[in-house]
Design a protein around this motif. Sequence first.
Motif, PDB file in Angstrom:
ATOM      1  N   LYS A  80      11.317  10.180  -0.241  1.00 12.78           N
ATOM      2  CA  LYS A  80      12.084   8.967   0.029  1.00 12.78           C
ATOM      3  C   LYS A  80      13.564   9.226  -0.232  1.00 12.78           C
ATOM      4  N   LEU A  81      14.401   8.735   0.670  1.00 13.13           N
ATOM      5  CA  LEU A  81      15.841   8.875   0.482  1.00 13.13           C
ATOM      6  C   LEU A  81      16.309   7.815  -0.512  1.00 13.13           C
ATOM      7  N   ALA A  82      16.617   8.238  -1.730  1.00 16.96           N
ATOM      8  CA  ALA A  82      17.070   7.318  -2.773  1.00 16.96           C
ATOM      9  C   ALA A  82      18.544   6.983  -2.591  1.00 16.96           C
ATOM     10  N   PHE A  83      19.316   7.942  -2.029  1.00 18.63           N
ATOM     11  CA  PHE A  83      20.742   7.733  -1.800  1.00 18.63           C
ATOM     12  C   PHE A  83      21.177   8.611  -0.639  1.00 18.63           C
TER      13      PHE A  83
ATOM     14  N   ILE B   8      20.832  17.043  -2.807  1.00 19.16           N
ATOM     15  CA  ILE B   8      20.833  18.026  -1.723  1.00 19.16           C
ATOM     16  C   ILE B   8      22.085  17.840  -0.876  1.00 19.16           C
ATOM     17  N   HIS B   9      22.868  18.911  -0.735  1.00 22.84           N
ATOM     18  CA  HIS B   9      24.059  18.883   0.112  1.00 22.84           C
ATOM     19  C   HIS B   9      23.612  18.965   1.571  1.00 22.84           C
TER      20      HIS B   9
ATOM     21  N   VAL C 216      20.178  12.087  -2.146  1.00 26.09           N
ATOM     22  CA  VAL C 216      19.277  12.249  -3.273  1.00 26.09           C
ATOM     23  C   VAL C 216      17.897  11.940  -2.714  1.00 26.09           C
ATOM     24  N   LEU C 217      17.033  12.934  -2.735  1.00 25.43           N
ATOM     25  CA  LEU C 217      15.691  12.801  -2.181  1.00 25.43           C
ATOM     26  C   LEU C 217      14.694  12.688  -3.318  1.00 25.43           C
TER      27      LEU C 217
ATOM     28  N   GLN D 251      21.372  12.656  11.890  1.00 25.00           N
ATOM     29  CA  GLN D 251      19.969  12.628  12.280  1.00 25.00           C
ATOM     30  C   GLN D 251      19.096  11.803  11.328  1.00 25.00           C
ATOM     31  N   ILE D 252      19.509  11.681  10.073  1.00 22.26           N
ATOM     32  CA  ILE D 252      18.658  10.987   9.094  1.00 22.26           C
ATOM     33  C   ILE D 252      19.241   9.666   8.610  1.00 22.26           C
ATOM     34  N   LYS D 253      20.379   9.244   9.152  1.00 19.85           N
ATOM     35  CA  LYS D 253      21.092   8.108   8.550  1.00 19.85           C
ATOM     36  C   LYS D 253      20.303   6.804   8.511  1.00 19.85           C
ATOM     37  N   ASP D 254      19.383   6.569   9.433  1.00 23.09           N
ATOM     38  CA  ASP D 254      18.607   5.329   9.410  1.00 23.09           C
ATOM     39  C   ASP D 254      17.218   5.496   8.792  1.00 23.09           C
ATOM     40  N   ALA D 255      16.896   6.689   8.369  1.00 25.63           N
ATOM     41  CA  ALA D 255      15.557   6.954   7.833  1.00 25.63           C
ATOM     42  C   ALA D 255      15.439   6.529   6.373  1.00 25.63           C
ATOM     43  N   GLU D 256      14.242   6.094   5.997  1.00 26.17           N
ATOM     44  CA  GLU D 256      13.966   5.820   4.582  1.00 26.17           C
ATOM     45  C   GLU D 256      13.223   7.001   3.963  1.00 26.17           C
ATOM     46  N   GLN D 257      12.443   7.682   4.764  1.00 28.60           N
ATOM     47  CA  GLN D 257      11.715   8.891   4.351  1.00 28.60           C
ATOM     48  C   GLN D 257      12.221  10.029   5.226  1.00 28.60           C
TER      49      GLN D 257
END
Length: 193
Positions: free
Chosen positions: A8-11, A28-29, A18-19, A37-43
């Motif tokens: 889960k994307l915490a931040f 993670i940088h 922060v995963l 590519q991941i900006k709207d993802a929660e996971q």
Amino acid sequence: MYEYLSGKLAFKAPTYVVLDVGGVGYHIHISLHTFAQIKDAEQCKLYISFQVREDAHTLYGFAEEGERRLFEHLISVSGIGPGTGRMILSSITPDEIQSAIINGNVPLIQRIKGIGPKTAQRMVLELQDKLKKQGGDTLIAVHRPQSIPEEALSALVMLGFARPQAEKTLAGIVQQQPTLTVEALIKEALKKL
């Protein structure tokens, strides 16, 4: 050491995430390309490059396996560290970087912040053959949907066959048998190469 982390994307920020993986938060940088590519993802699942220095152990994450491979090629060049590698991948798309290196487009590479003429030339000299051997445009196209002939061509190039010869062989087979699956097309091509 790490192949990928999934959780889960915490931040989320444009430069890092922060995963949360099983209750553990990994800093993670990331590049701007991955952020887009991941900006709207929660996971999400990020392919990891683990970089160890005397003063730090750092994780770099990429939405595509091909982007991670390109990052690792970039940081293998003398004078390019992980921070500069991430800057390169944030400045222009991985496809554009790869194309610029393969075609020797030093002026395009020089436009990236922190890359001077000598570093740009060194990138082309050290990576041009490596990227060509890996099949050129197939390095980044890992998760892109491809047609059956394109997928077969990528496989043949990765097996070490010359791209022009493989393209010609596949074109002949597809013309005679247009309904073959990827596996069948590759098997037919291997008989003729």
